[in-house]
Enzyme design. Structure first.
Site, PDB file in Angstrom:
ATOM      1  N   ASN A 117     -47.371 -33.546  65.578  1.00 45.22           N
ATOM      2  CA  ASN A 117     -48.491 -33.830  64.682  1.00 45.22           C
ATOM      3  C   ASN A 117     -48.040 -33.792  63.226  1.00 45.22           C
ATOM      4  OD1 ASN A 117     -50.008 -31.820  67.032  1.00 45.22           O
ATOM      5  ND2 ASN A 117     -50.719 -33.920  66.738  1.00 45.22           N
ATOM      6  N   GLY A 118     -48.423 -34.835  62.458  1.00 50.58           N
ATOM      7  CA  GLY A 118     -48.100 -34.864  61.046  1.00 50.58           C
ATOM      8  C   GLY A 118     -46.626 -35.088  60.773  1.00 50.58           C
ATOM      9  N   ASP A 171     -53.293 -23.406  64.751  1.00 50.63           N
ATOM     10  CA  ASP A 171     -53.643 -24.285  63.618  1.00 50.63           C
ATOM     11  C   ASP A 171     -55.158 -24.305  63.440  1.00 50.63           C
ATOM     12  OD1 ASP A 171     -52.952 -25.941  61.463  1.00 50.63           O
ATOM     13  OD2 ASP A 171     -53.229 -27.763  62.628  1.00 50.63           O
ATOM     14  N   LEU A 204     -58.175 -36.237  63.983  1.00 52.81           N
ATOM     15  CA  LEU A 204     -58.261 -34.806  64.267  1.00 52.81           C
ATOM     16  C   LEU A 204     -58.147 -34.015  62.970  1.00 52.81           C
ATOM     17  CD1 LEU A 204     -56.030 -34.650  67.467  1.00 52.81           C
ATOM     18  CD2 LEU A 204     -58.492 -34.196  67.357  1.00 52.81           C
ATOM     19  N   GLY A 206     -57.583 -30.247  62.250  1.00 53.59           N
ATOM     20  CA  GLY A 206     -57.372 -28.863  62.653  1.00 53.59           C
ATOM     21  C   GLY A 206     -57.845 -28.649  64.069  1.00 53.59           C
TER      22      GLY A 206
END
Length: 279
Positions: A117-118, A171, A204, A206
Site C-alpha cells: 500500500n502506498g 494503520d 481506502l 486507513g
C-alpha cells in the site's frame, strides 16, 4: 510480589508448551515451569506475549494523524543520519523503483511501511518497492492484514517470501472501534461502511483493524499457524524496534506483558508487567 499465571498452552519463541505457568516477580517473568500435578485451575486457554502495534494513527474516535509531509530531498543522506541516531527508518508513500529502494536498504533503511500500500507494486520487469522488500532479507515488512488493503493471495505471497520478516500492523485511524458513519482523516471527510473506511472518491482511508483480528486473519486467509501469526504481532515488531531483550516473547528475564487468548485467538485478558489491565 510473586504470582503465577497458568495456561493450558503457553507460547514461547520455540513453540507451545502444554500445561505450563509463568512465575512473575516484580513485573518480570522469573520462570516458565510445568503446572504442578493436581492443580486444575487455569488462568487462560492460551498465554502469549502481548501484541505490539508499531503503526497506528488513532482509534475510538481519536485522531493522531497529521498531513503527510512533502517528499524529502536527500533521502539517502537522511537515512544514514537517522540510523546514526539509532532511529528506525521505514520506507513508503513513494514511487521509488526497485533500484532506489535497494539503495535505501543499503543506506540503512529497515523495511517497508504497510507493504503493497502506498508504494510501487510488483511487476515482472520493474519489481518496484514491493519486489525489493520481498526479496531483501534485511527488510521488515509491515502488513495490514484486513483482507481489504491487501488481497489474501498477496498476503500469502508475503508469507512465502518473508514469513520471518512480517510485522502485523493496524494503520488504524479514528474510526477504529466506532460504529459506521462519517469521520475525518487529515482533515478530509471519509465514510466508514461495514468497518471499511473510504474517501469520497472510493479510495481506502486507513483501517479499523485491531491486532488480534490481524492475527486471526493471517491464520484464516494465509494458512500460517497461530504461533507464526502471533509472533508476527509480538516477537517480530519487538525485534524490528530493537526491544526484543525485554518484550516480544515469553522468556525469563523479560517483562511480564502477556495476553490470554481463547481457542479462537480472541483476546480475553491482558497483563502489563504482571498487572491485570482493563480493556
Amino acid at each position: 510480589m510473586t504470582h503465577v499465571l497458568r495456561a493450558r498452552r503457553l507460547l514461547t519463541e520455540e513453540g507451545w508448551l502444554d500445561d505450563h505457568q509463568l512465575r512473575i516477580a516484580d513485573g518480570v517473568i522469573a520462570a516458565i515451569e510445568p503446572i504442578p500435578a493436581g492443580v486444575t485451575e487455569r488462568d487462560a486457554e492460551l498465554l502469549c506475549p502481548a501484541y505490539i502495534d508499531t503503526h497506528v494513527h488513532g482509534g475510538a474516535g481519536v485522531d493522531v494523524m497529521d498531513d503527510a509531509p512533502d517528499v524529502l530531498e536527500g533521502a539517502l543522506q537522511a537515512i544514514r543520519h537517522l540510523k546514526q541516531q539509532n532511529v528506525r527508518v521505514m520506507l513508503g508513500h513513494s514511487a521509488a523503483t526497485w533500484q532506489q529502494t535497494r539503495a535505501a536498504f543499503d543506506a540503512g533503511a529497515d523495511g517497508l511501511v504497510h507493504c503493497y500500500n502506498g508504494m510501487t507494486g510488483l511487476h515482472h520487469r520493474e519489481p518496484g518497492m514491493v519486489g525489493a522488500g520481498l526479496t531483501d532479507k534485511r527488510a521488515w515488512l509491515e502488513l495490514i492484514a484486513d483482507g481489504h488493503h491487501v488481497h489474501p493471495a498477496a498476503m500469502s505471497l508475503c508469507c512465502c517470501c518473508a514469513k520471518e520478516r512480517i510485522v502485523l500492523i493496524t494503520d488504524a485511524m479514528q474510526a477504529a472501534g466506532m460504529p459506521d458513519g462519517r469521520y475525518t482523516l487529515c482533515g478530509e471527510e471519509v465514510q466508514m461502511h461495514g468497518g471499511v473506511v473510504r474517501t469520497a472518491s472510493g479510495g481506502l482511508a486507513g483501517s479499523t483493524l485491531s491486532v488480534d483480528a490481524a492475527v486471526r486473519n493471517m491464520v484464516e486467509l494465509t494458512g500460517v499457524t497461530p504461533a507464526e501469526a502471533i509472533h508476527m504481532a509480538s516477537l517480530h515488531p519487538a525485534r524490528m524496534l530493537g526491544v526484543d531483550g525485554v518484550l516480544g516473547s515469553l522468556k525469563p528475564g523479560k517483562r511480564a506483558s502477556v495476553v490470554a487468548l481463547d481457542s479462537g485467538l480472541h483476546v480475553q485478558q491482558i497483563w502489563i508487567q504482571g498487572q491485570l489491565a482493563s480493556f
